[in-house]
Design a protein around this motif. Structure first.
Motif, mmCIF file in Angstrom:
data_model
loop_
_atom_site.group_PDB
_atom_site.id
_atom_site.type_symbol
_atom_site.label_atom_id
_atom_site.label_comp_id
_atom_site.label_asym_id
_atom_site.label_seq_id
_atom_site.Cartn_x
_atom_site.Cartn_y
_atom_site.Cartn_z
ATOM 1 N N THR A 12 0.918 -1.125 -0.016
ATOM 2 C CA THR A 12 0.032 -0.158 0.148
ATOM 3 C C THR A 12 0.773 1.359 0.026
ATOM 4 O O THR A 12 0.370 2.490 -0.611
ATOM 5 N N SER A 13 1.878 1.197 0.618
ATOM 6 C CA SER A 13 2.965 2.456 0.624
ATOM 7 C C SER A 13 3.860 2.538 -0.479
ATOM 8 O O SER A 13 4.477 1.065 -0.739
ATOM 9 N N VAL A 14 3.885 3.387 -1.312
ATOM 10 C CA VAL A 14 4.872 3.477 -2.464
ATOM 11 C C VAL A 14 5.541 4.737 -2.171
ATOM 12 O O VAL A 14 5.455 5.640 -1.389
ATOM 13 N N GLY A 15 6.917 4.840 -3.001
ATOM 14 C CA GLY A 15 7.973 6.011 -2.925
ATOM 15 C C GLY A 15 9.049 5.466 -2.412
ATOM 16 O O GLY A 15 9.357 4.264 -2.265
ATOM 17 N N GLY A 17 11.014 6.234 0.205
ATOM 18 C CA GLY A 17 11.177 5.776 1.646
ATOM 19 C C GLY A 17 10.618 4.275 1.841
ATOM 20 O O GLY A 17 11.235 3.421 2.240
ATOM 21 N N PRO A 18 9.450 4.078 1.642
ATOM 22 C CA PRO A 18 8.875 2.821 1.910
ATOM 23 C C PRO A 18 9.630 1.670 0.772
ATOM 24 O O PRO A 18 9.812 0.578 1.666
ATOM 25 N N ASN A 19 10.243 1.945 -0.274
ATOM 26 C CA ASN A 19 10.884 1.018 -0.838
ATOM 27 C C ASN A 19 12.300 0.610 -0.368
ATOM 28 O O ASN A 19 12.501 -0.297 -0.277
ATOM 29 N N ARG A 20 12.729 1.580 0.298
ATOM 30 C CA ARG A 20 13.824 1.240 0.815
ATOM 31 C C ARG A 20 13.954 0.575 2.190
ATOM 32 O O ARG A 20 14.607 -0.351 2.595
ATOM 33 N N ARG A 21 12.792 0.796 2.982
ATOM 34 C CA ARG A 21 12.477 -0.196 3.998
ATOM 35 C C ARG A 21 12.112 -1.445 3.716
ATOM 36 O O ARG A 21 12.460 -2.552 4.287
ATOM 37 N N LEU A 22 11.379 -1.561 2.575
ATOM 38 C CA LEU A 22 10.807 -2.897 1.893
ATOM 39 C C LEU A 22 12.245 -3.646 1.633
ATOM 40 O O LEU A 22 12.492 -4.789 1.822
ATOM 41 N N ARG A 23 13.334 -3.312 1.015
ATOM 42 C CA ARG A 23 14.497 -3.845 0.527
ATOM 43 C C ARG A 23 15.390 -4.127 1.794
ATOM 44 O O ARG A 23 15.939 -5.256 1.864
ATOM 45 N N ALA A 24 15.472 -3.251 2.831
ATOM 46 C CA ALA A 24 15.934 -3.714 4.275
ATOM 47 C C ALA A 24 15.485 -4.869 4.642
ATOM 48 O O ALA A 24 16.099 -5.547 5.508
ATOM 49 N N ALA A 25 14.178 -5.202 4.387
ATOM 50 C CA ALA A 25 13.534 -6.208 5.017
ATOM 51 C C ALA A 25 13.688 -7.680 4.187
ATOM 52 O O ALA A 25 13.199 -8.598 4.474
ATOM 53 N N GLY A 26 14.400 -7.301 2.931
ATOM 54 C CA GLY A 26 14.604 -8.642 2.372
ATOM 55 C C GLY A 26 13.831 -8.712 1.316
ATOM 56 O O GLY A 26 13.794 -9.874 0.444
ATOM 57 N N MET A 27 12.849 -7.690 0.677
ATOM 58 C CA MET A 27 11.913 -7.815 -0.339
ATOM 59 C C MET A 27 12.255 -6.833 -1.298
ATOM 60 O O MET A 27 12.979 -5.997 -0.984
ATOM 61 N N ILE A 28 11.662 -6.733 -2.504
ATOM 62 C CA ILE A 28 11.560 -5.700 -3.297
ATOM 63 C C ILE A 28 10.254 -5.368 -3.926
ATOM 64 O O ILE A 28 9.311 -6.007 -3.732
ATOM 65 N N PRO A 29 10.284 -3.938 -4.204
ATOM 66 C CA PRO A 29 8.787 -3.742 -4.796
ATOM 67 C C PRO A 29 8.716 -4.148 -6.396
ATOM 68 O O PRO A 29 9.595 -4.351 -7.053
ATOM 69 N N SER A 39 -3.060 -2.005 -12.837
ATOM 70 C CA SER A 39 -1.936 -2.273 -11.996
ATOM 71 C C SER A 39 -2.108 -2.389 -10.305
ATOM 72 O O SER A 39 -3.028 -1.933 -9.866
ATOM 73 N N ARG A 40 -1.101 -3.388 -10.035
ATOM 74 C CA ARG A 40 -1.288 -3.343 -8.488
ATOM 75 C C ARG A 40 0.099 -3.767 -7.907
ATOM 76 O O ARG A 40 0.814 -4.370 -8.359
ATOM 77 N N PRO A 41 0.495 -2.771 -6.977
ATOM 78 C CA PRO A 41 1.883 -2.757 -6.375
ATOM 79 C C PRO A 41 1.884 -4.017 -5.401
ATOM 80 O O PRO A 41 1.034 -4.372 -4.592
ATOM 81 N N LEU A 42 3.022 -4.531 -5.576
ATOM 82 C CA LEU A 42 3.055 -6.030 -4.449
ATOM 83 C C LEU A 42 4.675 -5.959 -4.198
ATOM 84 O O LEU A 42 5.633 -5.163 -4.534
ATOM 85 N N ALA A 43 4.971 -6.724 -3.025
ATOM 86 C CA ALA A 43 6.169 -6.982 -2.596
ATOM 87 C C ALA A 43 6.622 -8.381 -2.860
ATOM 88 O O ALA A 43 5.970 -9.423 -2.507
ATOM 89 N N VAL A 44 7.820 -8.635 -3.571
ATOM 90 C CA VAL A 44 8.325 -10.144 -3.789
ATOM 91 C C VAL A 44 9.813 -10.269 -3.368
ATOM 92 O O VAL A 44 10.433 -9.251 -3.088
ATOM 93 N N SER A 45 10.191 -11.465 -3.289
ATOM 94 C CA SER A 45 11.495 -11.613 -2.855
ATOM 95 C C SER A 45 12.407 -11.740 -4.221
ATOM 96 O O SER A 45 12.157 -12.330 -5.219
ATOM 97 N N PRO A 46 13.580 -10.921 -3.831
ATOM 98 C CA PRO A 46 14.245 -10.748 -5.046
ATOM 99 C C PRO A 46 15.086 -12.131 -5.525
ATOM 100 O O PRO A 46 15.297 -12.387 -6.647
#
Length: 205
Positions: A12-15, A17-29, A39-46
């Motif tokens: 739900t959060s884009v941009g 800042g949220p993308n950096r936090r997502l990558r820090a948690a081991g996922m990617i936008p 379109s639908r924003p998701l988080a997946v494992s790199p």
């Protein structure tokens, strides 16, 4: 063969800042798009994206998504992905919905089979066009297009029209595009003869 499926989470959060936090948690936008669903924003494992890209079919791999624990009936492919400039890790992925009953254009790599006669004689094989565009249904996309080069000698050229395609595939690349050319060794009589032939102008009728 079982349909490949990878897990994904709604985002739900884009941009930045949220993308950096997502990558820090081991996922990617990621974003999945195409078709009436939009379109639908998701988080997946790199790691899952990397595994697909490095698989035999690469970005032509068809798979489904298990979003928030629910298996989706939609089939998708990797349309594009962004890599880190230093460590080449995956930073972002664009996923495209595909219609299994609709033919589209796909880029398929050409795989050379064998060692040409010309190369064995000291010549050079110029691999000019390494992939061709073909039109077919998504599930008919081949891993590669084989090209036997064993009988090629000095001056031989293989063009896109010379590739034998399976019945379900139609060539979308221009037919006269050169895939492979065999050149003779530098400084030999064969090279000079080939250059002379290429410079000859057709006689007027």
């Amino acid at each position: 063969m079982a349909q490949l499926s990878i897990p994904a989470s709604s985002r739900t959060s884009v941009g930045k800042g949220p993308n950096r936090r997502l990558r820090a948690a081991g996922m990617i936008p990621a974003v999945v798009y195409g078709g009436p669903a939009g379109s639908r924003p998701l988080a997946v494992s790199p790691r899952h994206v990397t595994d697909i890209v490095r698989s035999p079919r690469g970005v032509n791999t068809i798979f489904s998504l298990e979003i928030d624990g629910e298996e989706s009936v939609e089939q998708v492919m990797i349309h594009d992905y962004q890599l880190h400039p230093l460590d080449h890790s995956v930073l972002h992925a664009d996923l495209m919905r595909v219609d299994p009953d609709k033919a589209s254009d796909w880029h398929v790599p050409v795989h050379l089979d064998g060692e040409s006669v010309g190369v064995k004689r000291g010549g050079h094989l110029d691999f000019i066009t390494r992939s061709l565009t073909v039109s077919c249904l998504p599930h008919d996309i081949p891993e590669s297009l084989p090209l036997a080069v064993g009988e090629l000698d000095y001056g031989d050229t293989v063009r896109a029209a010379d590739i034998d395609l399976p019945e379900r595939l139609t060539l979308a690349t221009e037919r006269d595009v050169v895939i492979v050319h065999i050149s003779p060794p530098k400084g030999t009589d064969d090279e000079a003869e080939q250059e002379d032939e290429s410079e000859e102008e057709p006689e007027e009728e």
